[in-house]
Structures are given as C-alpha cells and as structure tokens.
Write a protein that holds these residues in place. Structure first.
Motif, PDB file in Angstrom:
ATOM      1  N   LEU A  26      -2.316  -0.192 -23.861  1.00 46.03           N
ATOM      2  CA  LEU A  26      -1.860  -1.491 -23.346  1.00 46.03           C
ATOM      3  C   LEU A  26      -2.118  -2.598 -24.373  1.00 46.03           C
ATOM      4  N   ARG A  27      -3.313  -2.556 -24.964  1.00 45.45           N
ATOM      5  CA  ARG A  27      -3.645  -3.583 -25.952  1.00 45.45           C
ATOM      6  C   ARG A  27      -2.680  -3.528 -27.134  1.00 45.45           C
ATOM      7  N   HIS A  28      -2.361  -2.338 -27.587  1.00 45.94           N
ATOM      8  CA  HIS A  28      -1.441  -2.179 -28.709  1.00 45.94           C
ATOM      9  C   HIS A  28      -0.056  -2.733 -28.365  1.00 45.94           C
ATOM     10  N   GLU A  29       0.436  -2.364 -27.182  1.00 44.95           N
ATOM     11  CA  GLU A  29       1.784  -2.785 -26.798  1.00 44.95           C
ATOM     12  C   GLU A  29       1.841  -4.300 -26.557  1.00 44.95           C
ATOM     13  N   ILE A  30       0.807  -4.836 -25.894  1.00 45.37           N
ATOM     14  CA  ILE A  30       0.813  -6.274 -25.603  1.00 45.37           C
ATOM     15  C   ILE A  30       0.709  -7.083 -26.891  1.00 45.37           C
ATOM     16  N   MET A  31      -0.180  -6.652 -27.800  1.00 45.77           N
ATOM     17  CA  MET A  31      -0.323  -7.378 -29.061  1.00 45.77           C
ATOM     18  C   MET A  31       0.970  -7.313 -29.880  1.00 45.77           C
ATOM     19  N   ASN A  32       1.626  -6.161 -29.865  1.00 41.60           N
ATOM     20  CA  ASN A  32       2.891  -6.038 -30.590  1.00 41.60           C
ATOM     21  C   ASN A  32       3.975  -6.945 -30.003  1.00 41.60           C
ATOM     22  N   SER A  33       3.875  -7.191 -28.690  1.00 39.93           N
ATOM     23  CA  SER A  33       4.870  -8.060 -28.045  1.00 39.93           C
ATOM     24  C   SER A  33       4.519  -9.528 -28.203  1.00 39.93           C
ATOM     25  N   MET A  34       3.243  -9.872 -28.107  1.00 38.86           N
ATOM     26  CA  MET A  34       2.830 -11.267 -28.135  1.00 38.86           C
ATOM     27  C   MET A  34       2.884 -11.869 -29.546  1.00 38.86           C
ATOM     28  N   THR A  35       2.574 -11.073 -30.547  1.00 40.67           N
ATOM     29  CA  THR A  35       2.539 -11.607 -31.919  1.00 40.67           C
ATOM     30  C   THR A  35       3.883 -12.210 -32.344  1.00 40.67           C
ATOM     31  N   PRO A  36       5.013 -11.497 -32.182  1.00 43.73           N
ATOM     32  CA  PRO A  36       6.286 -12.137 -32.563  1.00 43.73           C
ATOM     33  C   PRO A  36       6.656 -13.314 -31.675  1.00 43.73           C
ATOM     34  N   ILE A  37       6.223 -13.297 -30.413  1.00 40.68           N
ATOM     35  CA  ILE A  37       6.528 -14.420 -29.524  1.00 40.68           C
ATOM     36  C   ILE A  37       5.833 -15.683 -30.029  1.00 40.68           C
ATOM     37  N   VAL A  38       4.539 -15.562 -30.392  1.00 44.11           N
ATOM     38  CA  VAL A  38       3.800 -16.711 -30.917  1.00 44.11           C
ATOM     39  C   VAL A  38       4.446 -17.207 -32.204  1.00 44.11           C
ATOM     40  N   SER A  39       4.869 -16.259 -33.053  1.00 41.29           N
ATOM     41  CA  SER A  39       5.524 -16.643 -34.300  1.00 41.29           C
ATOM     42  C   SER A  39       6.847 -17.359 -34.052  1.00 41.29           C
ATOM     43  N   LEU A  40       7.627 -16.870 -33.086  1.00 42.15           N
ATOM     44  CA  LEU A  40       8.912 -17.507 -32.763  1.00 42.15           C
ATOM     45  C   LEU A  40       8.706 -18.890 -32.158  1.00 42.15           C
ATOM     46  N   VAL A  41       7.662 -19.057 -31.358  1.00 40.15           N
ATOM     47  CA  VAL A  41       7.375 -20.364 -30.761  1.00 40.15           C
ATOM     48  C   VAL A  41       7.085 -21.375 -31.865  1.00 40.15           C
ATOM     49  N   GLY A  42       6.309 -20.951 -32.872  1.00 43.64           N
ATOM     50  CA  GLY A  42       6.048 -21.849 -33.999  1.00 43.64           C
ATOM     51  C   GLY A  42       7.316 -22.231 -34.738  1.00 43.64           C
ATOM     52  N   THR A  43       8.181 -21.255 -34.924  1.00 47.85           N
ATOM     53  CA  THR A  43       9.451 -21.534 -35.595  1.00 47.85           C
ATOM     54  C   THR A  43      10.307 -22.493 -34.766  1.00 47.85           C
ATOM     55  N   MET A  44      10.347 -22.255 -33.452  1.00 49.76           N
ATOM     56  CA  MET A  44      11.123 -23.121 -32.566  1.00 49.76           C
ATOM     57  C   MET A  44      10.573 -24.542 -32.583  1.00 49.76           C
ATOM     58  N   ARG A  45       9.268 -24.716 -32.695  1.00 49.80           N
ATOM     59  CA  ARG A  45       8.700 -26.056 -32.708  1.00 49.80           C
ATOM     60  C   ARG A  45       9.141 -26.794 -33.985  1.00 49.80           C
ATOM     61  N   LEU A  46       9.148 -26.093 -35.092  1.00 51.62           N
ATOM     62  CA  LEU A  46       9.613 -26.708 -36.330  1.00 51.62           C
ATOM     63  C   LEU A  46      11.086 -27.127 -36.229  1.00 51.62           C
ATOM     64  N   ILE A  47      11.892 -26.272 -35.615  1.00 46.94           N
ATOM     65  CA  ILE A  47      13.318 -26.599 -35.458  1.00 46.94           C
ATOM     66  C   ILE A  47      13.491 -27.829 -34.583  1.00 46.94           C
ATOM     67  N   VAL A  48      12.700 -27.896 -33.501  1.00 47.84           N
ATOM     68  CA  VAL A  48      12.797 -29.044 -32.594  1.00 47.84           C
ATOM     69  C   VAL A  48      12.369 -30.314 -33.320  1.00 47.84           C
ATOM     70  N   ASN A  49      11.240 -30.229 -34.051  1.00 47.10           N
ATOM     71  CA  ASN A  49      10.719 -31.426 -34.716  1.00 47.10           C
ATOM     72  C   ASN A  49      11.608 -31.888 -35.885  1.00 47.10           C
ATOM     73  N   GLU A  50      12.155 -30.936 -36.650  1.00 49.79           N
ATOM     74  CA  GLU A  50      12.895 -31.294 -37.853  1.00 49.79           C
ATOM     75  C   GLU A  50      14.401 -31.497 -37.623  1.00 49.79           C
ATOM     76  N   ASP A  51      14.976 -30.761 -36.682  1.00 48.93           N
ATOM     77  CA  ASP A  51      16.438 -30.794 -36.522  1.00 48.93           C
ATOM     78  C   ASP A  51      16.883 -31.416 -35.204  1.00 48.93           C
ATOM     79  N   ILE A  52      16.465 -30.820 -34.102  1.00 51.69           N
ATOM     80  CA  ILE A  52      16.985 -31.243 -32.796  1.00 51.69           C
ATOM     81  C   ILE A  52      16.569 -32.669 -32.472  1.00 51.69           C
ATOM     82  N   GLU A  53      15.270 -32.998 -32.687  1.00 46.43           N
ATOM     83  CA  GLU A  53      14.786 -34.329 -32.318  1.00 46.43           C
ATOM     84  C   GLU A  53      15.504 -35.428 -33.109  1.00 46.43           C
ATOM     85  N   LYS A  54      15.868 -35.157 -34.370  1.00 49.51           N
ATOM     86  CA  LYS A  54      16.522 -36.167 -35.197  1.00 49.51           C
ATOM     87  C   LYS A  54      18.023 -36.292 -34.927  1.00 49.51           C
TER      88      LYS A  54
END
Length: 446
Positions: free
Chosen positions: A231-259
């Motif tokens: 379970l730990r292996h599967e959850i970590m494999n799923s959560m890691t890219p989600i956290v990374s994508l959230v960071g990417t989405m925040r940059l897009i919102v701050n740099e592109d969408i908000e402006k």
C-alpha cells in the motif's frame, strides 16, 4: 573364569582322592587278615571325603543361587566374603562375584543418573509432553503441559473430559505424524503431534503440545507488513506525481492565467483548490511514511540491562506528561538486581507507548494510578504496565494489535502493533488483559 577353572580342578582332585581311597582299601583288605577293620576305616575316610565334596559343591551352588537371585531382583547390595576358609578357589570366586555385582551397581547408578537427567530436561523444556498407554493411563506429563492446560495433575486421560473435552477427543484419536490444532478455553492455540512406540511389550503414545501463539502472531505481523509495504509503495507512487503536478499548476496559474484574466475571484478559487490538493497530498505522504518503522524495524541489539534502571529512565522521560495529566505512578522490581537481555531503545519505545496509552485511559477517575512492576519467573522476565482506567471493551481487545486499528480519536493505530513486533523480535510476547471500568494490564514477556 579363573575361579571356575580352579573349581573344576578341585572337583577332579577330590574325586581322584575318593577313587584312590577305594582302591587302597580294597588292596589293604586283600593283604591283611583284619579286613573288617580296614573296610570300616576306609568307609569312614571315603564318607568324609564324599561329605567334603558335597559341601564344596553345595556351597558353590548356594553362592551361584544368591548371585543369580540378586541379578534377577536387581538387588546389588549383596557382598560375598572374600575369605579363603574353603580354599583359594572360593576366595577368587567370591572376588569375581563381588566385581560383577559392583559393575551392576555402577551400571544401575549411571542409568538412574541418566534417567534423572532426562527427566529434569523433560520437566524444564518449554514444549509440553504427555505419554499414555492404551488404557488412558498417563505415564508422564511435564510442567509445560500442565501450564498450557491450566491443570496441576493428570493421572487418567479421562480427567480431561470436563475442562478440555475437545482435547480428550483429539488425544484419543490422534494418529502418528498427524498435526492438529487445539485452542484452550483461554484461547491459547496449541499444536498437537503424536507418535506411538512399543515399550516393554505395551504400546505407548507420546503427544507433543506446542504453544504456537507467537508463531501465529508472527505470521499475522508479516502479512500486515507485506500489505502495508504494498500500500505504501502504491500510494507513494500515486501521490508523488500529484504533488509535482500541483506545483506545476500553481506556476501556470501565477505566471499565465492570473495575468491573462480579469476574473480574480476564479483565480483565487483555483489557487485555493490547488493549495488544498497539495496539502492533502503531502499529508497523505506523511501519513504513509509514518508506517515505515512498522515494515523496516531494525534487528534488536541485545545487551544485559538493569530492569530497575530501565523503568526509572522511562518514568523520567514521561514524568512531565504524567504530572500534567494528574497521573500517579508506582514502581516495583523484585529483585532489585533483576536484569534482562534486550535492546534498550526498543524496549523503552514499547514502555513509552504503553505508559502513554495508560495515561490516556482515564476519563473521570480522580485516583489515577499507573503501576510498573517487574519480576522473574522460571524462564522469563515479566514487566507489567497496569492502570486503573476505563478498561478496553471485549470486542475491541481482540483488535488492538491489528495495524491501523485504534480506539482513540487521534492516532495511527500502529503503536501496539509495533510494540508486539518488537517483543517478537526479542523472542518474547506482549499480552493484554482488561476489565471495563477497572483497568488494563499489558505484560511484556522477555
């Protein structure tokens, strides 16, 4: 052999003397006129020689009879006098009889010593042993079997019918080489395995009783570890890219969408959603990482520890928390010099967890007390953590060692599972007994 050879020679000599006496009497009688006197004297002499021969043979037979009877009845206390009143042959024969009896005495003493040695081993091993014949007569039952069955004696197999009816059926019908599982009234799992041997013409059945509680607990822990690891292996494999994508989405919102938009409210809602998603994802990853110790517990480093010092150190670590919770504590170590072979840090971790749980087991009690006691049994050190709190519900006490199970509003449900795993790695046990409204006792068996 020397005595018997001399005995044969003495018999031949005595018979030769008698024969020569008869010949001499006949020759003397034929050459003298007073033959009657010669015959009388010769007859007396021959009678005396015959009596001596009879007495000689009878004494030897009597000694042989005494010797054989002592061997037959295992009475090796008889001692033959090593005299020579009846000749050197008897002295040698007596000496040989005494040497044989001495050898028998030594052999019996060694046999009794070996039997006592084996009996001591049987009575002190941790595996239960029961032997009984075809009539149900119990020939041997060791202390371990008595403890496992909760009885103090067993003479007939039928005596088990009242307290252990299922065990009576199993023992009566247990085939050689077959392994059966029996649970005692106290829910202790016992593995039974039997074998039959022929002893002095009678068939005797030997049954081995082994408490497999630790084995079953170990298998259960290993199953939970494997599940947690997957379970730990599967959850970590799923959560890691989600956290990374959230960071990417925040940059897009701050740099592109908000402006590029004037709808600030929508942008704020999107930022808040991304923040919540990131927070929950990281929280899930932290939650999963909290179970790493359960699946990667290091092997204990054993050392000789003073139990009294160990308990005092744990109390000092928790003294502030206990005082704030208005919980009193009491220590009892008997004897005060009691020591145990264990990993200090791991056992401290178990005790800290148990004492914290005990401190949280009070609701409206005013005389809150936690008692730590340690004592020595025949083959283990017992450390008890007892509280007079609310106790544990019967339906919950069966599940408290299962990973992720908890009765507290906050908690991971891993503490008791980890504690039991630590005790298992110490070749010990962690047991619990509780009564609702009266308190709980956790027992470490090391």
């Amino acid at each position: 052999m020397v005595g018997l050879r001399h005995f044969s020679i003495m018999i031949m000599l005595r018979i030769t003397v008698i024969i020569l006496s008869v010949i001499a009497v006949a020759w003397l009688a034929s050459g003298h006129t007073n033959s009657m006197l010669i015959y009388v004297l010769g007859a007396v002499f021959i009678f005396v020689q015959g009596s001596l021969l009879y007495q000689y043979v009878t004494n030897v037979n009597r000694k042989l009879t005494y010797f054989l009877e002592s061997v037959r009845y295992s009475d090796f206390t008889i001692n033959f006098r090593s005299d020579n009143k009846m000749g050197r042959t008897f002295k040698e024969l007596n000496q040989q009889f005494n040497e044989v009896l001495h050898a028998f005495r030594q052999a019996r003493a060694e046999k009794e010593a070996n039997l006592q040695y084996l009996n001591t081993i049987v009575q002190h091993i941790g595996t239960g042993l029961i032997t009984f014949d075809s009539t149900g007569q119990v020939n041997l039952i060791n202390n371990a079997a008595l403890r496992m069955l909760g009885i103090y004696r067993l003479h007939q197999l039928g005596e088990l019918k009242d307290k252990h009816p299922r065990l009576f059926e199993l023992l009566s019908n247990l085939d050689s080489g077959v392994r059966e599982l029996y649970r005692t009234p106290s829910d202790q799992p016992l593995a039974l395995q039997g074998a039959a041997i022929q002893l002095r013409g009678m068939w005797v059945r030997i049954v081995v009783l082994q408490n497999i509680q630790t084995e079953l607990q170990q298998q259960e822990v290993e199953s939970w570890q494997n599940l947690t690891r997957v379970l730990r292996h599967e959850i970590m494999n799923s959560m890691t890219p989600i956290v990374s994508l959230v960071g990417t989405m925040r940059l897009i919102v701050n740099e592109d969408i908000e402006k590029s938009t004037t709808d600030q409210e929508a942008v704020n809602d999107l930022k808040e959603a991304l923040h919540t998603l990131e927070k929950r994802s990281k929280g899930m990853m932290q939650f999963v990482n909290a179970y790493r110790d359960f699946t990667t517990l290091p092997k204990p480093v054993f050392a000789s520890l003073s139990v009294a010092e160990l308990l005092h150190e744990v109390i000092q670590l928790l003294q502030t928390d206990l005082t704030q919770s208005k919980v009193l504590w009491k220590l009892s170590v008997k004897p005060e010099t009691l020591t145990v072979k264990a990993d200090a840090s791991q056992i401290q971790q178990v005790l800290i967890n148990l004492i914290k749980n005990a401190a949280e087991a009070f609701s409206s009690q005013t005389n809150r007390l936690i008692t730590l006691s340690a004592y020595q049994t025949d083959n283990a050190v017992m450390i008890e953590v007892e509280d007079n709190g609310d106790g544990i519900e019967p339906e919950a006490i069966e599940n408290i060692f299962i990973p992720f199970y908890t009765t507290k509003k906050t908690g991971s449900g891993i503490g008791l599972s980890l504690s039991r795993q630590i005790l298992q790695q110490h070749n010990g046990q962690l047991n619990v007994s509780s009564e609702v409204g009266k308190g709980t006792v956790f027992t470490l068996i090391i």
